[in-house]
Design a protein around this motif. Structure first.
Motif, short mmCIF file in Angstrom:
data_model
loop_
_atom_site.label_atom_id
_atom_site.label_comp_id
_atom_site.label_asym_id
_atom_site.label_seq_id
_atom_site.Cartn_x
_atom_site.Cartn_y
_atom_site.Cartn_z
N ARG A 1 36.45 50.81 40.05
CA ARG A 1 37.39 49.71 40.30
C ARG A 1 37.18 49.16 41.71
N ASP A 2 37.06 50.05 42.69
CA ASP A 2 36.85 49.63 44.07
C ASP A 2 35.52 48.88 44.22
N ALA A 3 34.49 49.38 43.55
CA ALA A 3 33.17 48.72 43.63
C ALA A 3 33.22 47.32 43.04
N ILE A 4 33.92 47.17 41.93
CA ILE A 4 34.06 45.85 41.31
C ILE A 4 34.88 44.94 42.20
N ALA A 5 35.94 45.48 42.81
CA ALA A 5 36.78 44.68 43.71
C ALA A 5 35.96 44.17 44.90
N GLU A 6 35.10 45.04 45.46
CA GLU A 6 34.25 44.63 46.59
C GLU A 6 33.25 43.56 46.15
N ARG A 7 32.64 43.76 45.00
CA ARG A 7 31.67 42.80 44.49
C ARG A 7 32.34 41.46 44.21
N ALA A 8 33.54 41.50 43.61
CA ALA A 8 34.27 40.28 43.31
C ALA A 8 34.60 39.52 44.59
N LYS A 9 35.04 40.26 45.60
CA LYS A 9 35.38 39.62 46.88
C LYS A 9 34.14 38.98 47.50
N ALA A 10 33.01 39.70 47.47
CA ALA A 10 31.77 39.17 48.04
C ALA A 10 31.31 37.91 47.32
N ASN A 11 31.61 37.82 46.01
CA ASN A 11 31.20 36.65 45.21
C ASN A 11 32.29 35.59 45.09
N ILE B 1 29.60 39.86 34.90
CA ILE B 1 28.71 41.01 34.69
C ILE B 1 28.37 41.15 33.21
N LEU B 2 29.39 41.03 32.35
CA LEU B 2 29.17 41.14 30.91
C LEU B 2 28.31 39.99 30.39
N GLU B 3 28.55 38.78 30.86
CA GLU B 3 27.74 37.64 30.44
C GLU B 3 26.28 37.83 30.84
N ASP B 4 26.06 38.30 32.06
CA ASP B 4 24.69 38.56 32.53
C ASP B 4 24.01 39.61 31.66
#
Length: 125
Positions: A21-31, A42-45
């Motif tokens: 969850r934290d990793a996704i939150a960081e990735r979402a923030k970065a993007n 991520i699922l679409e890709d």
């Protein structure tokens, strides 16, 4: 975006392993996206690339002029580096073998001229 309201979208409950969850939150923030949007991306890709398969032994002509529709090749960085390392090792071994043969031939020619000898397999019988 479509005219569909958020409440009309399909919902799916999901449990994340520790830390995801934290990793996704960081990735979402970065993007610059919400976590939901990031997960959907991520699922679409992943779904977009699902039809591309790479065999363990790649037999691909990268220099072919023929088009095959979708010319993309998907391979992990680790697999690519492994293939490159293997190809380099094979090239080094083949080159070393050829060099050893050439050096042995040159040494033989030099010695046969200097000492005027004929190898057993070339002696007249």
């Amino acid at each position: 975006m479509s005219d569909k309201q958020v409440r009309d979208y399909d919902k799916f409950m999901l449990r994340f392993p520790d830390g995801m969850r934290d990793a996704i939150a960081e990735r979402a923030k970065a993007n610059g996206r919400s976590m939901n949007s990031e997960i959907v991306q991520i699922l679409e890709d992943a779904l977009e690339n699902r039809s591309v398969k790479v065999h363990s032994e790649m037999n691909i002509d990268l220099f072919s002029e023929r088009e095959s529709g979708d010319d993309r090749i998907v391979i992990s960085k680790g697999q690519l580096l492994e293939k490159v390392d293997s190809a380099i090792q094979q090239a080094i071994e083949a080159t070393a073998e050829q060099m050893a043969i050439k050096m042995a031939e040159a040494a033989f020619d030099s010695l046969s001229e200097k000492y005027d000898f004929v190898p057993k397999n070339k002696k007249p019988t």
